[in-house]
Design a protein around this motif. Sequence first.
Motif, PDB file in Angstrom:
ATOM      1  N   GLN A 144       0.846  -1.181   0.000  1.00  0.00           N
ATOM      2  CA  GLN A 144       0.000   0.000   0.000  1.00  0.00           C
ATOM      3  C   GLN A 144       0.889   1.241   0.000  1.00  0.00           C
ATOM      4  O   GLN A 144       2.050   1.197   0.403  1.00  0.00           O
ATOM      5  N   GLU A 145       0.308   2.357  -0.456  1.00  0.00           N
ATOM      6  CA  GLU A 145       1.088   3.594  -0.581  1.00  0.00           C
ATOM      7  C   GLU A 145       1.677   4.052   0.753  1.00  0.00           C
ATOM      8  O   GLU A 145       2.723   4.699   0.787  1.00  0.00           O
ATOM      9  N   LYS A 171       5.859   3.118   2.189  1.00  0.00           N
ATOM     10  CA  LYS A 171       6.509   3.782   1.066  1.00  0.00           C
ATOM     11  C   LYS A 171       7.625   2.973   0.421  1.00  0.00           C
ATOM     12  O   LYS A 171       7.769   2.950  -0.803  1.00  0.00           O
ATOM     13  N   TRP A 205       6.110   0.044  -1.512  1.00  0.00           N
ATOM     14  CA  TRP A 205       5.243   0.585  -2.551  1.00  0.00           C
ATOM     15  C   TRP A 205       6.065   1.156  -3.702  1.00  0.00           C
ATOM     16  O   TRP A 205       5.751   0.927  -4.881  1.00  0.00           O
ATOM     17  N   ASN A 206       7.126   1.882  -3.383  1.00  0.00           N
ATOM     18  CA  ASN A 206       7.979   2.454  -4.430  1.00  0.00           C
ATOM     19  C   ASN A 206       8.653   1.362  -5.256  1.00  0.00           C
ATOM     20  O   ASN A 206       8.780   1.482  -6.481  1.00  0.00           O
ATOM     21  N   LYS A 234       5.907  -0.048  -7.541  1.00  0.00           N
ATOM     22  CA  LYS A 234       5.586   0.838  -8.659  1.00  0.00           C
ATOM     23  C   LYS A 234       6.710   0.890  -9.680  1.00  0.00           C
ATOM     24  O   LYS A 234       6.459   1.000 -10.887  1.00  0.00           O
TER      25      LYS A 234
END
Length: 262
Positions: A74-75, A78, A81-82, A85
């Motif tokens: 989840q965002e 971080k 999540w990074n 992405k």
Amino acid sequence: MNKAELLKNSYYNWLNEELTFTEQDNYVEITTPFLDSVFDNICIYAKFAKENSVELSDFGQTLFNLEGQGISIQEKNKKIWNSFKTILDDFGISIEGRSLVIITPLDKFPTAKNRILQAIMKVNDLVFMYTNKSQSSFDEIVSDYLSDNKILFTKNIQIVNTSVAASIFDFSIPFENGRSKLIKTVARPNDYNSAKIFNYDIKACLPIRSSDQFVCLFNDQKGKQVDPSTINTALEGVNTSVARAFSFSEAQENNVLDNKEL
């Protein structure tokens, strides 16, 4: 039969034997020989979105499996999540709800199928990153090493191979003579899936990239040794003048990741 034809036929035979396509109600289930984070075969689902356009999806299975192992992407988290992405951006994958998705023209289907498969495998590697409390992904570690040592490189090289699919290498290091060293990174030190993919990619790419060299780089940052059987899988049937496999520690010690030929 020459060597190029021999390798090409070997690759085609593997594709025919190991990939299965099963037609369901409104989509086709593609079962691959590669395993996910819970040791099931990775499946990709294809449906015709429009005329001559295909949507490929994992139907949310990748993130579902990770969440079942206590890893929430989840965002608000971080770091992970990074990394997640970055993988999606590198392979041109979108996320719709909890599904990994790519839409492609029909004639680009083989390339897109390989891209989403390798993206799924990279996302599965986040299990290793998370459970070992890694501060950086393995690709980030390698990228930082190359930058710190002022070694020229390009990330995420895609080669359309003899099967009209795409072989994807994480790094390319150019030689002065115009040739390249193509590197595939493996985040888990004994990831048999990635070793097999490296082996198949070499055999598929050699007929069109015969002047290049190929390196499979295994992550041993946590002190775990790379099993010789994994190395053998990566290099099976391939001349060591063309391809080599190393742990990251060994590669650093022997200056493998420079702009000189092996």
